[in-house]
Design a protein around this motif. Sequence first.
Motif, short mmCIF file in Angstrom:
data_model
loop_
_atom_site.label_atom_id
_atom_site.label_comp_id
_atom_site.label_asym_id
_atom_site.label_seq_id
_atom_site.Cartn_x
_atom_site.Cartn_y
_atom_site.Cartn_z
N GLY A 84 -11.35 38.73 49.55
CA GLY A 84 -12.66 38.38 49.88
C GLY A 84 -12.87 37.10 50.73
N PRO A 85 -14.00 36.81 51.18
CA PRO A 85 -15.32 37.82 51.12
C PRO A 85 -15.21 38.80 52.26
N TYR A 86 -16.00 40.10 51.86
CA TYR A 86 -16.05 41.16 52.68
C TYR A 86 -17.12 41.98 52.74
N LEU A 87 -17.56 42.68 53.65
CA LEU A 87 -18.71 43.71 53.73
C LEU A 87 -18.15 44.95 53.90
N LEU A 88 -18.63 45.86 53.20
CA LEU A 88 -17.86 47.29 53.12
C LEU A 88 -19.01 48.35 53.38
N PHE A 89 -18.91 49.05 54.43
CA PHE A 89 -20.08 50.06 54.86
C PHE A 89 -19.32 51.58 54.63
N SER A 90 -20.10 52.50 53.95
CA SER A 90 -20.10 53.76 54.25
C SER A 90 -21.08 54.42 54.77
N ARG A 91 -21.31 55.57 55.20
CA ARG A 91 -22.62 56.11 55.92
C ARG A 91 -22.34 57.35 56.41
N GLU A 92 -23.50 58.07 56.28
CA GLU A 92 -23.60 59.31 56.53
C GLU A 92 -23.48 59.17 58.41
N VAL A 120 -10.78 50.94 47.42
CA VAL A 120 -9.52 50.35 47.41
C VAL A 120 -9.65 48.84 47.21
N LEU A 121 -10.89 48.25 47.68
CA LEU A 121 -10.83 46.74 47.69
C LEU A 121 -11.71 46.54 46.24
N PRO A 122 -11.43 45.34 45.58
CA PRO A 122 -12.03 44.96 44.25
C PRO A 122 -13.75 44.67 44.59
N SER A 123 -14.59 45.39 43.96
CA SER A 123 -16.07 45.25 44.27
C SER A 123 -16.47 43.95 44.15
N HIS A 124 -16.08 43.08 43.27
CA HIS A 124 -16.62 41.94 42.92
C HIS A 124 -16.42 40.79 44.07
N PHE A 125 -15.72 40.78 45.09
CA PHE A 125 -15.57 40.14 46.23
C PHE A 125 -16.02 40.57 47.38
N GLY A 126 -16.99 41.50 47.35
CA GLY A 126 -17.59 42.06 48.66
C GLY A 126 -19.03 42.68 48.21
N LEU A 127 -19.58 43.25 49.40
CA LEU A 127 -21.03 43.70 49.22
C LEU A 127 -20.54 45.31 49.66
N ARG A 128 -20.68 46.38 48.89
CA ARG A 128 -20.55 47.53 49.20
C ARG A 128 -22.06 48.29 49.81
N VAL A 129 -22.17 48.70 50.92
CA VAL A 129 -23.26 49.41 51.58
C VAL A 129 -23.24 50.85 51.88
N ARG A 130 -24.23 51.76 51.33
CA ARG A 130 -24.25 52.83 51.73
C ARG A 130 -25.45 53.21 52.64
N MET A 131 -25.06 53.68 53.86
CA MET A 131 -26.28 54.07 54.86
C MET A 131 -26.62 55.71 54.96
#
Length: 237
Positions: free
Chosen positions: A39-47, A143-154
């Motif tokens: 971390g830190p990282y910002l992770l996006f998944s999206r439609e 894949v990446l540990p959730s507590h060191f980043g923000l996981r965003v769904r668009m």
Amino acid sequence: MIDIEDVMRKRLALYRAYDIRDERKQRSGRGKEGKLTCGPYLLFSREKGAGGSAVAQLAGKRLGWQVFNSELVDAIAEKANVRRELIESLDESDRKTIQDAAAQMLNPQPIGKSGYLTHLREILLTLGHQGDVVIVGRGAQYVLPSHFGLRVRMVAPVEMRVQRIASRENLSLKAARVEIEKSDRERARLARREHGQTGADPLNHDVTINTAQLTVAAATEVVLTALQRKLAVKLKD
């Protein structure tokens, strides 16, 4: 066309300049998962058509972080010399930890596919270890540990996504709908097959944003506010 070697040079220059091995271990949002610091990282998944890529690019600019979309991550994973250069920039112990972790994540896969997935996960874990990155797609949230980043769904309503894709790609509404339906099926299939997850499950994300009535700028503010509250990271001056 993207110059993968140039992208890699910039990534490694940033990694060395910040001296992650020493100075940055105490940075906000950075921590240890097992043997690996992340971390830190910002992770996006999206439609498709929900605006995730545009928000990711703007967020990366505001943070001063490099943005890696799914095509770029794929290109790095598939290009042996670039992949090797990225992974070999790590300490030997970190490199072994990442390689072991990537291999352990694999579900039973055909021989050819399992090799690619191992490379892909090594790249995601390496970028997550280096930190200060925005990653769009490729199942990084699994894949990446959730507590060191923000996981965003668009997300956005189908009709709005159809209109956006038709306009952006100069397609008829019918053709745009076919593209979106195909993309939705493929992304759901990949999440299920490669990660054993349901892509739309809200528990796989920290924030879900419906862009039906939000501009790219407004959605980016939501993301950055959540990131700051979760990890206390600072925006680029």
